[in-house]
Enzyme design. Sequence first.
Site, PDB file in Angstrom:
ATOM      1  N   PRO A 223       0.788  -1.228   0.000  1.00  0.00           N
ATOM      2  CA  PRO A 223       0.000   0.000   0.000  1.00  0.00           C
ATOM      3  C   PRO A 223       0.827   1.288   0.000  1.00  0.00           C
ATOM      4  O   PRO A 223       0.299   2.356  -0.307  1.00  0.00           O
ATOM      5  CB  PRO A 223      -0.783  -0.102   1.304  1.00  0.00           C
ATOM      6  CG  PRO A 223       0.100  -0.907   2.201  1.00  0.00           C
ATOM      7  CD  PRO A 223       0.861  -1.857   1.322  1.00  0.00           C
ATOM      8  N   ASP A 246       1.787   1.190 -11.699  1.00  0.00           N
ATOM      9  CA  ASP A 246       0.591   2.003 -11.466  1.00  0.00           C
ATOM     10  C   ASP A 246       0.994   3.372 -10.933  1.00  0.00           C
ATOM     11  O   ASP A 246       2.075   3.521 -10.350  1.00  0.00           O
ATOM     12  CB  ASP A 246      -0.281   1.334 -10.387  1.00  0.00           C
ATOM     13  CG  ASP A 246      -1.033   0.147 -10.946  1.00  0.00           C
ATOM     14  OD1 ASP A 246      -0.948  -0.080 -12.156  1.00  0.00           O
ATOM     15  OD2 ASP A 246      -1.703  -0.536 -10.150  1.00  0.00           O
ATOM     16  N   LYS A 268      -3.598   4.873 -14.119  1.00  0.00           N
ATOM     17  CA  LYS A 268      -4.803   5.507 -14.675  1.00  0.00           C
ATOM     18  C   LYS A 268      -5.434   6.387 -13.614  1.00  0.00           C
ATOM     19  O   LYS A 268      -6.436   6.045 -13.026  1.00  0.00           O
ATOM     20  CB  LYS A 268      -5.780   4.421 -15.141  1.00  0.00           C
ATOM     21  CG  LYS A 268      -5.301   3.693 -16.375  1.00  0.00           C
ATOM     22  CD  LYS A 268      -6.003   2.395 -16.577  1.00  0.00           C
ATOM     23  CE  LYS A 268      -5.246   1.283 -15.897  1.00  0.00           C
ATOM     24  NZ  LYS A 268      -5.850  -0.017 -16.046  1.00  0.00           N
ATOM     25  N   GLY A 299      -0.159  -1.416  -7.186  1.00  0.00           N
ATOM     26  CA  GLY A 299      -0.337  -1.082  -5.769  1.00  0.00           C
ATOM     27  C   GLY A 299      -1.047  -2.225  -5.056  1.00  0.00           C
ATOM     28  O   GLY A 299      -1.877  -2.920  -5.657  1.00  0.00           O
ATOM     29  N   GLY A 300      -0.702  -2.451  -3.799  1.00  0.00           N
ATOM     30  CA  GLY A 300      -1.382  -3.502  -3.019  1.00  0.00           C
ATOM     31  C   GLY A 300      -1.087  -4.878  -3.569  1.00  0.00           C
ATOM     32  O   GLY A 300       0.068  -5.240  -3.799  1.00  0.00           O
ATOM     33  N   ASP A 301      -2.145  -5.652  -3.815  1.00  0.00           N
ATOM     34  CA  ASP A 301      -2.005  -7.005  -4.360  1.00  0.00           C
ATOM     35  C   ASP A 301      -2.465  -6.997  -5.822  1.00  0.00           C
ATOM     36  O   ASP A 301      -3.470  -6.353  -6.147  1.00  0.00           O
ATOM     37  CB  ASP A 301      -2.878  -7.967  -3.545  1.00  0.00           C
ATOM     38  CG  ASP A 301      -2.750  -9.392  -4.043  1.00  0.00           C
ATOM     39  OD1 ASP A 301      -1.931 -10.125  -3.473  1.00  0.00           O
ATOM     40  OD2 ASP A 301      -3.443  -9.753  -5.019  1.00  0.00           O
ATOM     41  N   MET A 380     -11.604   2.321  -3.517  1.00  0.00           N
ATOM     42  CA  MET A 380     -11.904   3.426  -4.440  1.00  0.00           C
ATOM     43  C   MET A 380     -13.072   4.233  -3.891  1.00  0.00           C
ATOM     44  O   MET A 380     -14.047   4.556  -4.590  1.00  0.00           O
ATOM     45  CB  MET A 380     -12.233   2.881  -5.834  1.00  0.00           C
ATOM     46  CG  MET A 380     -11.070   2.109  -6.435  1.00  0.00           C
ATOM     47  SD  MET A 380     -11.410   1.569  -8.102  1.00  0.00           S
ATOM     48  CE  MET A 380     -11.021  -0.152  -7.961  1.00  0.00           C
TER      49      MET A 380
HETATM   50  C1  SAM Z   1      -7.618   0.074  -8.076  1.00  0.00           C
HETATM   51  S1  SAM Z   1      -7.679  -0.282  -6.392  1.00  0.00           S
HETATM   52  C2  SAM Z   1      -6.262  -1.287  -6.237  1.00  0.00           C
HETATM   53  C3  SAM Z   1      -6.193  -2.083  -4.997  1.00  0.00           C
HETATM   54  C4  SAM Z   1      -4.880  -2.766  -4.819  1.00  0.00           C
HETATM   55  N1  SAM Z   1      -4.686  -3.757  -5.807  1.00  0.00           N
HETATM   56  C5  SAM Z   1      -4.722  -3.384  -3.445  1.00  0.00           C
HETATM   57  O1  SAM Z   1      -4.716  -4.598  -3.295  1.00  0.00           O
HETATM   58  O2  SAM Z   1      -4.547  -2.593  -2.511  1.00  0.00           O
HETATM   59  C6  SAM Z   1      -7.191   1.216  -5.709  1.00  0.00           C
HETATM   60  C7  SAM Z   1      -7.824   1.452  -4.345  1.00  0.00           C
HETATM   61  O3  SAM Z   1      -7.091   0.791  -3.347  1.00  0.00           O
HETATM   62  C8  SAM Z   1      -7.151   1.530  -2.162  1.00  0.00           C
HETATM   63  N2  SAM Z   1      -5.788   1.930  -1.784  1.00  0.00           N
HETATM   64  C9  SAM Z   1      -4.662   1.748  -2.480  1.00  0.00           C
HETATM   65  N3  SAM Z   1      -3.610   2.227  -1.806  1.00  0.00           N
HETATM   66  C10 SAM Z   1      -4.095   2.719  -0.653  1.00  0.00           C
HETATM   67  C11 SAM Z   1      -3.509   3.332   0.468  1.00  0.00           C
HETATM   68  N4  SAM Z   1      -2.203   3.530   0.546  1.00  0.00           N
HETATM   69  N5  SAM Z   1      -4.312   3.715   1.507  1.00  0.00           N
HETATM   70  C12 SAM Z   1      -5.632   3.502   1.446  1.00  0.00           C
HETATM   71  N6  SAM Z   1      -6.237   2.925   0.422  1.00  0.00           N
HETATM   72  C13 SAM Z   1      -5.494   2.526  -0.618  1.00  0.00           C
HETATM   73  C14 SAM Z   1      -8.002   2.750  -2.431  1.00  0.00           C
HETATM   74  O4  SAM Z   1      -9.312   2.437  -2.080  1.00  0.00           O
HETATM   75  C15 SAM Z   1      -7.813   2.893  -3.913  1.00  0.00           C
HETATM   76  O5  SAM Z   1      -8.866   3.639  -4.492  1.00  0.00           O
END
Ligand code: SAM
Length: 457
Positions: A223, A246, A268, A299-301, A380
Site C-alpha cells: 500500500p 501504477d 490511470k 499497488g497492493g495485491d 476506491m
Molecule cells: C484500483 S484499487 C487497487 C487495490 C490494490 N490492488 C490493493 O490490493 O490494494 C485502488 C484502491 O485501493 C485503495 N488503496 C490503495 N492504496 C491505498 C492506500 N495507501 N491507503 C488507502 N487505500 C489505498 C483505495 O481504495 C484505492 O482507491
Amino acid sequence: MTRYYPVSLALENRRCVVLGGGPLAAEKMQGLLRAGARVTVIAAAAAAEIRRAAVDGRIALVERDYVSGDLQGAWLVIDASGREDINAASRREAEDRRVLLNVVDRAQLCDWIAPAIVQRGPLQVAVSTSGESPFLASALRRRLEQDLGEEWEPFVRLVGALRRRLREQGAPMERQEAVYAALLRSDVRRLLRDGEGARALALSEEILSTPRQGRVWLVGAGPGGPDLLTLAAREALAHADLVLHDALVEPSVLALARQGARLVDVGKRAGGRRFPQERINALLLEAAGAGDEVVRLKGGDPFVFARGGEEAAFLAEAGIEVRVIPGVSSATAAPALAGIPLTLRGVASSVAFVTARGVGAQRADLRRLAADVDTLVVLMARDGLPEVASCLAEVAGDERPAAVVAAAGTRRQQVVRGDLATIAQRCAAAEVAAPATLVVGEVVAAAAASARRAAAV
Ligand SMILES: C[S@@+](CC[C@H](N)C(=O)[O-])C[C@H]1O[C@@H](n2cnc3c(N)ncnc32)[C@H](O)[C@@H]1O
C-alpha cells in the site's frame, strides 16, 4: 576518524604473527589459517586450542612473551596480547620494519582493522564502520548473513565455472553479461537452497544456451513505502529490465528497480492521462517477447481490484511465462495501519471487500453485503463516498461506525472516523485525498474504544 583503504590480502604461505595466547588470539589464529597463512603464535601462556594447533603442526608456537625482532619476515601481525607494554613495543617494531600491524581494540595503534565478514565460500562480504562501532558492523553482518543464504557458496562457484567456460569460448562480454544476469534472476539459487543440485545445473546449462527468455512478473507493491514490500517483490525489481507501474506506486518503491531498468507509469489516475488496458497488454507482450524481464508493478495485491487476473490470462494465452508475487493489499493493510481489525472475537466474524466504482450499478450488491457481513471494506471510496455511505446506511443504519483511511502506509496517511451518516461530510472537511479506503462495521468503534482504554492506562 581514520580513513581506510579496503583490500583483500592473499596471505597463502606467508608468515603472519599473532601475539598473545588467549581466546582472541586463538580466533585471529583461526582466521589467518583459513586464509592459508603460515602462522606463528608468540605467547608465554597459550589456550588449549592454540597448543593443539601447534601439536598438529598447523602453526608454530613460541612459548614466551614477545621480544623485539619477533616480527622479522612477517607480512601481517596481530597483537592480541592485551598488554600495553607489548602493544607499545610491537607498534615500534612494526613501524621500523614496515610490517602491517593490528592491535586488538586499540584503533590508534593499528595500521589496519579487520572488517566483519560474511563468508560463503569464495564470496566474501566485508562490513566495516572504520572502527566507529564494531557492534554495528557485526549486527549488519548478521543481517547480511540472513539475506545471503548458504546456497550462495555453490551458486558463486557455479557462476565462476560458467564464466571460465564462456571466456575459453571467447564469448563476447555482452553475451557473458546476459548469461550472468539470467542466472542471477533464475531459479538456480532456489534449487541449490533446496538441495536440488542436479536440477540447478541443468537449468544453468539451459540458460547458457538461451539466456534471454522474457517473462512477466505480476508484482504487488503493497500500500505504501518499501517496508511493506515482500522480499520476492524486491528481488523481482532488482532484476527487472522494464517496470510498468501504477500511478499509486510510491517513488521509494520504484527506487528499488535495477539501475538502468526502464520505468513506465501506466497508471490511470482519475482525470489524468489514460493508458488503455490494450496498450498495457501490448507493451507487456512486446517486451517479454523480446526477452525482457518485465515487472508489472501494481499497488497492493495484483489480484485485488487490479486487473491482474486479466493480464495473467492474456499473457498465458499469448504463450508468455507469467509469475505472480502477491502483495500486501490496502484492503487489509489500510484498516490495520489505522488500528482497525477486520475481525474481532464477539464483534465481527465476517468481512467483504468491494469497490465503490460504478456504485450506481452495484447498489444491490452493496445493500446485500451491508446486510450479510459484519465488516465491509470499500475500495476506491473517495469520489463516490456520499453515495456509498447513504446506500449502506439504508440497510445498516445511520449509526453504523465507519472510517476512511487515506494514503495508508505513507507519510500522508490520514484517518477519519464517524458513522455512515457523518463520514462523507467529515472526509470533505478533512480534505481527504485519494487513495482512500472505507471501513464500515462495529470493529471501527471497538478499535476506537480500545485505543481510548490503552491511552487511559
Ligand atoms: C484500483 S484499487 C487497487 C487495490 C490494490 N490492488 C490493493 O490490493 O490494494 C485502488 C484502491 O485501493 C485503495 N488503496 C490503495 N492504496 C491505498 C492506500 N495507501 N491507503 C488507502 N487505500 C489505498 C483505495 O481504495 C484505492 O482507491
